[in-house]
Design an enzyme around this catalytic site. Sequence first.
Site, mmCIF file in Angstrom:
data_model
loop_
_atom_site.group_PDB
_atom_site.id
_atom_site.type_symbol
_atom_site.label_atom_id
_atom_site.label_comp_id
_atom_site.label_asym_id
_atom_site.label_seq_id
_atom_site.Cartn_x
_atom_site.Cartn_y
_atom_site.Cartn_z
ATOM 1 N N LEU A 17 -34.296 51.171 -3.880
ATOM 2 C CA LEU A 17 -33.467 51.554 -2.735
ATOM 3 C C LEU A 17 -34.262 52.278 -1.653
ATOM 4 O O LEU A 17 -35.161 53.060 -1.944
ATOM 5 C CB LEU A 17 -32.311 52.444 -3.207
ATOM 6 C CG LEU A 17 -31.402 51.823 -4.267
ATOM 7 C CD1 LEU A 17 -30.277 52.798 -4.631
ATOM 8 C CD2 LEU A 17 -30.823 50.487 -3.812
ATOM 9 N N GLY A 51 -32.267 51.535 4.253
ATOM 10 C CA GLY A 51 -31.389 50.411 4.590
ATOM 11 C C GLY A 51 -30.222 50.317 3.612
ATOM 12 O O GLY A 51 -29.054 50.234 4.010
ATOM 13 N N HIS A 52 -30.536 50.353 2.314
ATOM 14 C CA HIS A 52 -29.470 50.339 1.305
ATOM 15 C C HIS A 52 -28.555 51.555 1.469
ATOM 16 O O HIS A 52 -27.324 51.452 1.340
ATOM 17 C CB HIS A 52 -30.049 50.393 -0.108
ATOM 18 C CG HIS A 52 -30.977 49.271 -0.459
ATOM 19 N ND1 HIS A 52 -32.339 49.432 -0.556
ATOM 20 C CD2 HIS A 52 -30.730 47.975 -0.753
ATOM 21 C CE1 HIS A 52 -32.897 48.291 -0.896
ATOM 22 N NE2 HIS A 52 -31.947 47.382 -1.016
ATOM 23 N N GLN A 66 -31.480 33.914 -8.055
ATOM 24 C CA GLN A 66 -31.747 33.762 -6.620
ATOM 25 C C GLN A 66 -33.240 33.747 -6.298
ATOM 26 O O GLN A 66 -33.612 33.666 -5.135
ATOM 27 C CB GLN A 66 -31.014 34.833 -5.814
ATOM 28 C CG GLN A 66 -31.580 36.229 -5.930
ATOM 29 C CD GLN A 66 -30.669 37.242 -5.258
ATOM 30 O OE1 GLN A 66 -29.562 37.500 -5.703
ATOM 31 N NE2 GLN A 66 -31.122 37.821 -4.156
ATOM 32 N N GLN A 88 -27.002 43.503 7.751
ATOM 33 C CA GLN A 88 -27.388 42.514 8.781
ATOM 34 C C GLN A 88 -28.773 41.941 8.496
ATOM 35 O O GLN A 88 -29.052 40.792 8.832
ATOM 36 C CB GLN A 88 -27.405 43.201 10.149
ATOM 37 C CG GLN A 88 -27.960 42.324 11.268
ATOM 38 C CD GLN A 88 -28.182 43.100 12.549
ATOM 39 O OE1 GLN A 88 -28.096 44.321 12.561
ATOM 40 N NE2 GLN A 88 -28.463 42.389 13.619
ATOM 41 N N SER A 100 -37.755 46.177 0.656
ATOM 42 C CA SER A 100 -38.516 46.516 -0.556
ATOM 43 C C SER A 100 -39.845 45.772 -0.564
ATOM 44 O O SER A 100 -40.835 46.245 -1.129
ATOM 45 C CB SER A 100 -37.717 46.142 -1.795
ATOM 46 O OG SER A 100 -36.395 46.620 -1.682
ATOM 47 N N ARG A 101 -39.877 44.601 0.067
ATOM 48 C CA ARG A 101 -41.097 43.789 0.038
ATOM 49 C C ARG A 101 -42.149 44.260 1.039
ATOM 50 O O ARG A 101 -43.293 43.794 0.996
ATOM 51 C CB ARG A 101 -40.767 42.313 0.260
ATOM 52 C CG ARG A 101 -39.987 41.703 -0.909
ATOM 53 C CD ARG A 101 -39.814 40.201 -0.776
ATOM 54 N NE ARG A 101 -39.281 39.584 -1.980
ATOM 55 C CZ ARG A 101 -38.029 39.127 -2.124
ATOM 56 N NH1 ARG A 101 -37.163 39.238 -1.130
ATOM 57 N NH2 ARG A 101 -37.639 38.574 -3.257
HETATM 58 P P1 AMP Z 1 -31.307 43.834 -1.699
HETATM 59 O O1 AMP Z 1 -31.445 44.971 -2.657
HETATM 60 O O2 AMP Z 1 -32.554 43.471 -0.987
HETATM 61 O O3 AMP Z 1 -30.573 42.665 -2.314
HETATM 62 O O4 AMP Z 1 -30.341 44.374 -0.567
HETATM 63 C C1 AMP Z 1 -29.065 44.902 -0.876
HETATM 64 C C2 AMP Z 1 -28.270 45.036 0.392
HETATM 65 O O5 AMP Z 1 -28.933 45.927 1.278
HETATM 66 C C3 AMP Z 1 -28.124 43.694 1.141
HETATM 67 O O6 AMP Z 1 -26.803 43.598 1.647
HETATM 68 C C4 AMP Z 1 -29.151 43.818 2.239
HETATM 69 O O7 AMP Z 1 -28.835 43.063 3.378
HETATM 70 C C5 AMP Z 1 -29.078 45.301 2.541
HETATM 71 N N1 AMP Z 1 -30.312 45.745 3.213
HETATM 72 C C6 AMP Z 1 -31.592 45.552 2.804
HETATM 73 N N2 AMP Z 1 -32.462 46.036 3.715
HETATM 74 C C7 AMP Z 1 -31.719 46.547 4.729
HETATM 75 C C8 AMP Z 1 -32.028 47.172 5.968
HETATM 76 N N3 AMP Z 1 -33.299 47.400 6.361
HETATM 77 N N4 AMP Z 1 -31.006 47.566 6.755
HETATM 78 C C9 AMP Z 1 -29.705 47.353 6.376
HETATM 79 N N5 AMP Z 1 -29.356 46.761 5.226
HETATM 80 C C10 AMP Z 1 -30.340 46.355 4.412
#
Ligand code: AMP
Length: 294
Positions: free
Chosen positions: A30, A33-34, A58, A145, A183-184
């Site tokens: 996390l 963004g999360h 996925q 987004q 995260s990447r």
């Molecule tokens: P992930 O853990 O990458 O699957 O992301 C989980 C949620 O967090 C998804 O809805 C992503 O779109 C959101 N997310 C990831 N990075 C960001 C970011 N920089 N800003 C806003 N939301 C994000």
Amino acid sequence: MKVIQTISDLRTARAALGDDVGVVTTMGALHAGHMALVKQARFDNERVLVTIFVNPTQFGPDEDLGSYPRTLERDLQLLETAGVDVVFTPTPELMYPDGYQTYVDVENVSQRLEGIHRDGHFRGVATVVSKLFNMTQPARAYFGQKDAQQVVVIRRMVRDLNFPVDVIVVPTIREDDGLAMSSRNAYLSPQEREAATVLYRSLQAAATLYDNSERHPEKLRQAMWAALNSEPLATVDYVSAADVLTLDELQSPTDAPILLSLTVQIGKPRLLDNLLLPAHLNTVTGLTATLGAE
Ligand code: AMP
């Protein structure tokens, strides 16, 4: 904060939360963004439930499932501090037991943009999100987004399969220099990290043209290409100016909202970014009313 690993414990905990529950689905590792999604969920709902699951279906065979960052202890601390009520951290065996054979395929919108480069990715996303919706029964679900196509796919699925869930879209959180948090990003060397600012600069170049009344989608794509071509470390997968519902490439000038997006490989990771035009729509209200919305 309850941390839960089994379906039966989840059912019990979920029943105790009542109706007004916001859910944030994540793969962990996390970052801010999360946490923006969690904050919005905290604001909108009585109770907040977060899922952490690195979803194998996925990831493509050549992708980073094995090396995807896993930081559970730290994630749980962040969620506890943010006032989350329940965290669900299932194992792959719980989500996909032996004999598993049911998948959700959202057809057309999954085949555009990322879908062309990541075969089966959105089938995995739609499947896991529908399972998590069934397990957690949110009133509202929060998506970033940052993964704009994911928003469009999930909203299509929610309408098509009649999930009683409101999807809320939260704007992309960026580093100070504009790079979208991901995260990447941890895979980037210092030199690549510097080069990665080209994604946001390229979106800004198109947004500036748009502000100066340019409405031809091809001109907007050209502006993004020109900025990207100035960065030797960037290999472009695609650049797009698309319809916000169908994700079809726009061909003629329009005053309707436009989703600009691009994916670029810099070093190891593929980096994604996007912007909605007109730019004032890049808010929770604007995105939720527009992106993937009918
Ligand atoms: P992930 O853990 O990458 O699957 O992301 C989980 C949620 O967090 C998804 O809805 C992503 O779109 C959101 N997310 C990831 N990075 C960001 C970011 N920089 N800003 C806003 N939301 C994000």
